[in-house]
Design a protein around this motif. Structure first.
Motif, mmCIF file in Angstrom:
data_model
loop_
_atom_site.group_PDB
_atom_site.id
_atom_site.type_symbol
_atom_site.label_atom_id
_atom_site.label_comp_id
_atom_site.label_asym_id
_atom_site.label_seq_id
_atom_site.Cartn_x
_atom_site.Cartn_y
_atom_site.Cartn_z
ATOM 1 N N MET A 58 0.854 -1.186 0.000
ATOM 2 C CA MET A 58 0.000 0.000 0.000
ATOM 3 C C MET A 58 0.887 1.231 0.000
ATOM 4 O O MET A 58 1.791 1.344 0.814
ATOM 5 N N PHE A 59 0.608 2.143 -0.901
ATOM 6 C CA PHE A 59 1.453 3.323 -1.064
ATOM 7 C C PHE A 59 1.248 4.291 0.097
ATOM 8 O O PHE A 59 0.142 4.700 0.388
ATOM 9 N N PHE A 60 2.354 4.628 0.799
ATOM 10 C CA PHE A 60 2.254 5.669 1.804
ATOM 11 C C PHE A 60 3.614 6.195 2.227
ATOM 12 O O PHE A 60 3.704 6.991 3.138
ATOM 13 N N THR A 61 4.701 5.795 1.563
ATOM 14 C CA THR A 61 6.020 6.190 2.051
ATOM 15 C C THR A 61 6.772 7.166 1.146
ATOM 16 O O THR A 61 7.750 7.736 1.570
ATOM 17 N N HIS A 62 6.332 7.352 -0.084
ATOM 18 C CA HIS A 62 7.083 8.233 -0.977
ATOM 19 C C HIS A 62 7.122 9.657 -0.422
ATOM 20 O O HIS A 62 6.113 10.204 0.010
ATOM 21 N N GLY A 63 8.301 10.266 -0.458
ATOM 22 C CA GLY A 63 8.457 11.639 0.010
ATOM 23 C C GLY A 63 8.687 11.734 1.503
ATOM 24 O O GLY A 63 8.874 12.811 2.029
ATOM 25 N N LEU A 64 8.694 10.590 2.219
ATOM 26 C CA LEU A 64 8.922 10.602 3.644
ATOM 27 C C LEU A 64 10.219 9.857 3.942
ATOM 28 O O LEU A 64 10.553 8.869 3.297
ATOM 29 N N ALA A 65 10.949 10.330 4.950
ATOM 30 C CA ALA A 65 12.208 9.690 5.295
ATOM 31 C C ALA A 65 11.971 8.341 5.951
ATOM 32 O O ALA A 65 12.759 7.418 5.798
ATOM 33 N N GLN A 66 10.874 8.240 6.689
ATOM 34 C CA GLN A 66 10.585 7.009 7.404
ATOM 35 C C GLN A 66 9.856 6.006 6.515
ATOM 36 O O GLN A 66 8.993 6.368 5.725
ATOM 37 N N GLN A 67 10.221 4.748 6.634
ATOM 38 C CA GLN A 67 9.519 3.677 5.948
ATOM 39 C C GLN A 67 8.938 2.745 7.003
ATOM 40 O O GLN A 67 9.449 2.655 8.116
ATOM 41 N N VAL A 68 7.861 2.064 6.648
ATOM 42 C CA VAL A 68 7.191 1.197 7.614
ATOM 43 C C VAL A 68 6.865 -0.142 6.972
ATOM 44 O O VAL A 68 6.388 -0.195 5.838
ATOM 45 N N HIS A 69 7.144 -1.195 7.701
ATOM 46 C CA HIS A 69 6.725 -2.546 7.318
ATOM 47 C C HIS A 69 5.990 -3.143 8.515
ATOM 48 O O HIS A 69 6.524 -3.193 9.628
ATOM 49 N N VAL A 70 4.748 -3.564 8.303
ATOM 50 C CA VAL A 70 3.960 -4.211 9.357
ATOM 51 C C VAL A 70 3.614 -5.621 8.893
ATOM 52 O O VAL A 70 3.099 -5.802 7.792
ATOM 53 N N LYS A 71 3.906 -6.599 9.732
ATOM 54 C CA LYS A 71 3.507 -7.983 9.447
ATOM 55 C C LYS A 71 2.292 -8.307 10.315
ATOM 56 O O LYS A 71 2.334 -8.184 11.539
ATOM 57 N N TYR A 72 1.194 -8.706 9.649
ATOM 58 C CA TYR A 72 -0.049 -9.042 10.344
ATOM 59 C C TYR A 72 -0.278 -10.550 10.338
ATOM 60 O O TYR A 72 0.006 -11.226 9.345
ATOM 61 N N TYR A 73 -0.809 -11.039 11.435
ATOM 62 C CA TYR A 73 -1.318 -12.398 11.511
ATOM 63 C C TYR A 73 -2.804 -12.325 11.198
ATOM 64 O O TYR A 73 -3.559 -11.640 11.880
ATOM 65 N N HIS A 74 -3.224 -12.995 10.139
ATOM 66 C CA HIS A 74 -4.601 -12.896 9.661
ATOM 67 C C HIS A 74 -5.320 -14.213 9.901
ATOM 68 O O HIS A 74 -4.950 -15.238 9.314
ATOM 69 N N VAL A 75 -6.331 -14.190 10.749
ATOM 70 C CA VAL A 75 -7.194 -15.345 10.967
ATOM 71 C C VAL A 75 -8.336 -15.224 9.964
ATOM 72 O O VAL A 75 -9.280 -14.457 10.163
ATOM 73 N N ARG A 76 -8.239 -15.954 8.865
ATOM 74 C CA ARG A 76 -9.177 -15.787 7.754
ATOM 75 C C ARG A 76 -10.484 -16.535 7.960
ATOM 76 O O ARG A 76 -11.536 -16.110 7.485
ATOM 77 N N SER A 77 -10.429 -17.660 8.639
ATOM 78 C CA SER A 77 -11.614 -18.471 8.890
ATOM 79 C C SER A 77 -11.378 -19.273 10.156
ATOM 80 O O SER A 77 -10.278 -19.234 10.723
ATOM 81 N N PRO A 78 -12.369 -20.041 10.625
ATOM 82 C CA PRO A 78 -12.142 -20.843 11.835
ATOM 83 C C PRO A 78 -11.017 -21.861 11.692
ATOM 84 O O PRO A 78 -10.500 -22.349 12.695
ATOM 85 N N ILE A 79 -10.607 -22.213 10.462
ATOM 86 C CA ILE A 79 -9.563 -23.224 10.286
ATOM 87 C C ILE A 79 -8.344 -22.730 9.512
ATOM 88 O O ILE A 79 -7.364 -23.463 9.401
ATOM 89 N N ALA A 80 -8.382 -21.513 8.967
ATOM 90 C CA ALA A 80 -7.280 -21.073 8.096
ATOM 91 C C ALA A 80 -6.689 -19.756 8.579
ATOM 92 O O ALA A 80 -7.408 -18.809 8.876
ATOM 93 N N THR A 81 -5.352 -19.719 8.667
ATOM 94 C CA THR A 81 -4.646 -18.492 9.021
ATOM 95 C C THR A 81 -3.516 -18.263 8.025
ATOM 96 O O THR A 81 -3.036 -19.192 7.382
#
Length: 239
Positions: free
Chosen positions: A1-24
């Motif tokens: 997702m674009f949000f870092t151009h023109g800014l000195a700081q960069q961000v990387h977020v790793k999410y744990y996604h529980v997609r369904s009762p049996i799948a992550t």
């Protein structure tokens, strides 16, 4: 997702996604968001990583940009319908968030504030941090004055995205411009209608194969199981 151009700081977020009762699975938010297609299936308290098929592991790509002065998000993603993969465009309206500054949480050392919204028919709760002042989040979520580090559908044990790692740098070797021209293109409305027409046909075939007199509960095959239960083009003409 674009949000870092023109800014000195960069961000990387790793999410744990529980997609369904049996799948992550995991979702990474950089300039683009990449979902691993290795899914963990949980059963009997144990977890094992199982590939979806014997084919080489691929990625599901999400590429997005905020448009119309922050009111909408152009969200492009690769989606699978049976064995065919498509490149889909979805124009997502900004959720109407209600921010409660009195409800806070500490996530990965960041001070987070509670916000709630109805996102396409689902009531969701998010926690975002102003310490990372970018109006982004996992999946199609955006529109808060900070990065969303946790968002989930209320009263469910799935449809959950929770940050497991935040880094203020991005790996320069990551391919942020994947070649996606080989996939047929369509918009979200066309993709949803195509998938549901196929599902309706399959369900009709199942019902027709049942013994005469079999009763089917009303609405059994009409409910959308995912987070997106209704879309703008449906609610627009509902009144």
């Amino acid at each position: 997702m674009f949000f870092t151009h023109g800014l000195a700081q960069q961000v990387h977020v790793k999410y744990y996604h529980v997609r369904s009762p049996i799948a992550t699975l995991y979702e990474d938010l950089y300039v683009i968001s990449i979902q691993d297609s290795i899914i963990s299936f949980n059963s009997g308290g144990t977890t094992s990583a199982i590939k979806k098929s014997s084919k080489p592991v691929s990625k599901n790509y999400f590429i997005s940009k905020i448009t119309d002065n922050g009111k909408t998000k152009d969200f492009f993603f690769t989606g699978l319908n049976r064995e065919m993969k498509y490149f889909i465009h979805d124009n997502v309206a900004k959720p109407v968030w209600k921010i409660d500054e009195t409800k806070t949480n500490k996530i990965l050392g960041y001070h987070c504030i509670k916000a709630t919204a109805n996102f396409r028919g689902s009531e969701v709760t998010a926690y975002f941090t102003k310490e990372l002042p970018y109006s982004v989040g996992p999946f199609k979520f955006f529109g808060l004055p900070g990065v969303i580090l946790d968002v989930r559908e209320n009263n469910k044990n799935f449809n959950i995205w929770k940050a497991e790692k935040v880094e203020l740098s991005v790996d320069p070797d990551i391919n942020f411009t994947p070649k996606l021209d080989r996939y047929p293109k369509m918009n979200m409305k066309e993709f949803v209608e195509m998938k549901e027409a196929l599902l309706h046909k399959e369900m009709t075939d199942i019902v027709n194969s049942m013994p005469q007199g079999t009763k089917i509960e009303n609405g059994t095959f009409q409910k959308r199981p995912g987070l997106e239960k209704s879309f703008e083009w449906e609610t627009m003409y509902a009144h």
